[in-house]
Design a protein around this motif. Structure first.
Motif, PDB file in Angstrom:
ATOM      1  N   ASP A 182      26.098  22.062 -36.717  1.00  0.00           N
ATOM      2  CA  ASP A 182      24.979  22.505 -37.170  1.00  0.00           C
ATOM      3  C   ASP A 182      24.154  23.539 -36.261  1.00  0.00           C
ATOM      4  O   ASP A 182      23.922  24.580 -36.944  1.00  0.00           O
ATOM      5  N   ASN A 183      24.320  23.107 -34.969  1.00  0.00           N
ATOM      6  CA  ASN A 183      23.492  24.136 -34.075  1.00  0.00           C
ATOM      7  C   ASN A 183      24.318  25.464 -34.170  1.00  0.00           C
ATOM      8  O   ASN A 183      23.854  26.534 -33.830  1.00  0.00           O
ATOM      9  N   GLY A 184      25.583  25.546 -34.003  1.00  0.00           N
ATOM     10  CA  GLY A 184      26.594  26.514 -33.923  1.00  0.00           C
ATOM     11  C   GLY A 184      26.334  27.539 -34.913  1.00  0.00           C
ATOM     12  O   GLY A 184      26.332  28.691 -34.897  1.00  0.00           O
ATOM     13  N   ALA A 185      26.213  26.995 -36.212  1.00  0.00           N
ATOM     14  CA  ALA A 185      26.135  27.929 -37.444  1.00  0.00           C
ATOM     15  C   ALA A 185      24.913  28.631 -37.582  1.00  0.00           C
ATOM     16  O   ALA A 185      24.535  29.675 -37.480  1.00  0.00           O
ATOM     17  N   LYS A 186      23.804  27.698 -37.132  1.00  0.00           N
ATOM     18  CA  LYS A 186      22.443  28.484 -36.700  1.00  0.00           C
ATOM     19  C   LYS A 186      22.355  29.479 -35.718  1.00  0.00           C
ATOM     20  O   LYS A 186      21.756  30.520 -35.875  1.00  0.00           O
ATOM     21  N   LEU A 187      23.107  29.388 -34.773  1.00  0.00           N
ATOM     22  CA  LEU A 187      22.859  30.388 -33.584  1.00  0.00           C
ATOM     23  C   LEU A 187      23.622  31.289 -34.077  1.00  0.00           C
ATOM     24  O   LEU A 187      23.228  32.516 -33.812  1.00  0.00           O
ATOM     25  N   LEU A 188      24.917  31.330 -34.770  1.00  0.00           N
ATOM     26  CA  LEU A 188      25.624  32.456 -35.058  1.00  0.00           C
ATOM     27  C   LEU A 188      24.996  33.248 -36.143  1.00  0.00           C
ATOM     28  O   LEU A 188      24.888  34.396 -36.046  1.00  0.00           O
ATOM     29  N   VAL A 327      25.935  37.545 -47.031  1.00  0.00           N
ATOM     30  CA  VAL A 327      27.183  37.375 -46.567  1.00  0.00           C
ATOM     31  C   VAL A 327      27.463  36.583 -45.411  1.00  0.00           C
ATOM     32  O   VAL A 327      28.047  35.823 -44.778  1.00  0.00           O
ATOM     33  N   ASN A 328      26.278  36.863 -44.484  1.00  0.00           N
ATOM     34  CA  ASN A 328      26.210  36.149 -43.028  1.00  0.00           C
ATOM     35  C   ASN A 328      25.895  34.652 -43.301  1.00  0.00           C
ATOM     36  O   ASN A 328      26.509  33.838 -42.730  1.00  0.00           O
ATOM     37  N   SER A 329      25.003  34.521 -44.533  1.00  0.00           N
ATOM     38  CA  SER A 329      24.768  32.853 -44.630  1.00  0.00           C
ATOM     39  C   SER A 329      25.909  32.254 -45.113  1.00  0.00           C
ATOM     40  O   SER A 329      26.238  31.113 -44.804  1.00  0.00           O
ATOM     41  N   GLU A 331      29.364  32.956 -44.485  1.00  0.00           N
ATOM     42  CA  GLU A 331      30.283  32.855 -43.878  1.00  0.00           C
ATOM     43  C   GLU A 331      29.787  31.793 -42.584  1.00  0.00           C
ATOM     44  O   GLU A 331      30.910  31.002 -42.285  1.00  0.00           O
ATOM     45  N   CYS A 332      28.543  31.815 -42.442  1.00  0.00           N
ATOM     46  CA  CYS A 332      28.154  30.772 -41.368  1.00  0.00           C
ATOM     47  C   CYS A 332      28.327  29.182 -42.003  1.00  0.00           C
ATOM     48  O   CYS A 332      28.933  28.237 -41.363  1.00  0.00           O
ATOM     49  N   ALA A 333      27.980  29.077 -43.135  1.00  0.00           N
ATOM     50  CA  ALA A 333      28.089  27.852 -43.945  1.00  0.00           C
ATOM     51  C   ALA A 333      29.672  27.358 -44.014  1.00  0.00           C
ATOM     52  O   ALA A 333      30.165  26.373 -43.862  1.00  0.00           O
ATOM     53  N   CYS A 334      30.601  28.335 -44.302  1.00  0.00           N
ATOM     54  CA  CYS A 334      31.913  28.184 -44.405  1.00  0.00           C
ATOM     55  C   CYS A 334      32.502  27.924 -43.082  1.00  0.00           C
ATOM     56  O   CYS A 334      33.342  26.632 -42.802  1.00  0.00           O
ATOM     57  N   LEU A 335      32.114  28.430 -41.926  1.00  0.00           N
ATOM     58  CA  LEU A 335      32.363  28.057 -40.661  1.00  0.00           C
ATOM     59  C   LEU A 335      31.965  26.840 -40.145  1.00  0.00           C
ATOM     60  O   LEU A 335      32.594  25.840 -39.557  1.00  0.00           O
TER      61      LEU A 335
END
Length: 358
Positions: A182-188, A327-329, A331-335
């Motif tokens: 969760d934190n990693g996706a928000k940070l990225l 796209v950024n959103s 990609e982060c959800a997928c990651l």
């Protein structure tokens, strides 16, 4: 010559005074030698597979086998001594004009209307830790508001950036993986957003090999200059992960779907010449003259009218902004899903295990 207990204790104290992080491989070796010197051969149960930190420590200690305690003590003292000697003899640079203090992982300074952000973890090949993510974002926010005309991102040492510091994964307990994701996706997402929204001309000066996130965000820069010894690698599949930095959208637009697929799906590493030929890099320079030639270009750009450059950049970029944020959103959800998968965890663990044996 035997090492006394006093020498051993002195080495422990000297280690605490080191100002430069010696890197995780050295720290693991120091840990293992200390445990061997004080307790003898490894005598604790092997940690679980997902307990990356303690497993790496256990592997390092266990690898010493039956090394005598006296020998471990000698090696520990010798290693600390070499670190102290290296740090004390290293050249201490004077702060450049208008340098910004308070950063731990980067250097930031402004000169000749150029704000320069330097990734500064050379012993870690400028791998991006959580702290570095935060400091780069802070530096970009400051650069967006200062009086400089252009902003430059580069690396110190031989590497531009080796991508994510995989210890961002390692320093997580088995029960904290979801929180990490969760934190990693928000940070990225926030990190990439800073590049999408940056208002001034943004130039990458790629001084050496580039990996992962440091490559994928290059499509969001306005100009990318590279030394001829640089390489560009996005090994997402090897780590059970997926593209980020808007590369899933920008790379096919820049280089065509087939070339982007080779790079983002099948881990193809590009040379500087190849990266230039597909449009990821603007121009490549011989390594011997790289800094001199790029510096001349930057000074010329920085002499141009600041507001004119900023307005022109917005005209070039504004049409794509909404799409890039979308796209950024995605990609982060997928990651985030990838990071929670067994496939990704096993791939990262396998990578860390191989690295610890090097």
């Amino acid at each position: 010559m035997q090492v006394s207990q006093q020498d051993f204790e002195k080495a422990k104290d000297q280690l605490k005074l080191l100002k430069v992080d010696p890197g995780n491989e050295v720290k693991l070796k120091l840990y293992a030698l200390f445990k061997q010197a004080t307790q003898g051969p490894c005598n604790t149960p092997k940690p679980g597979m997902l307990d990356f930190v303690n497993k790496a420590k256990w592997d390092a200690w266990n690898s010493l086998g039956s090394l005598p305690q006296e020998s471990a003590r000698q090696q520990y003292v010798d290693l600390v001594s070499s670190l102290v000697s290296s740090e004390s003899s290293s050249h201490v640079k004077e702060n450049p004009p208008d340098s910004k203090s308070g950063y731990e992982t980067i250097e930031v300074f402004t000169e000749d209307n150029i704000t320069k952000i330097v990734l500064n973890r050379p012993k870690m090949k400028n791998a991006i830790s959580v702290k570095m993510y935060e400091e780069i974002m802070e530096a970009l926010e400051e650069a967006a508001k200062d009086d400089s005309v252009i902003t430059v991102l580069t690396g110190s040492g031989d590497y531009y950036c080796s991508g994510n510091d995989l210890n961002n994964f390692a320093n997580v307990s088995a029960g904290g993986i979801k929180e990490m994701a969760d934190n990693g996706a928000k940070l990225l997402k926030n990190f990439v957003k800073h590049f999408i929204d940056f208002p001034k001309p943004l130039i990458a000066v790629v001084n050496g090999p580039a990996v992962g996130i440091s490559v994928t965000v290059l499509g969001l820069f306005d100009v990318v200059y590279s030394t001829d010894r640089a390489t560009f690698h996005t090994p997402f599949s090897n780590l059970g992960q997926s593209p980020e930095g808007c590369s899933s959208y920008v790379f096919p637009k820049i280089m065509g779907l087939a070339k982007a697929t080779e790079m983002l799906l099948f881990n193809k590493k590009l040379t500087a010449a190849e990266a230039c030929s597909v449009g990821l890099v603007t121009e490549v320079f011989p390594d011997k003259t790289f800094q001199k030639e790029v510096r001349a270009r930057l000074k010329a750009y920085a002499s141009l009218p600041r507001n004119s450059l900023a307005i022109s950049k917005q005209l070039l970029r504004s049409i794509e902004k909404e799409k890039l944020h979308e796209v950024n959103s995605q990609e982060c959800a997928c990651l985030k899903e990838r990071w929670l998968s067994d496939e990704c965890m096993n791939a990262v663990m396998s990578f860390l295990k191989k690295k610890s044996k090097l």
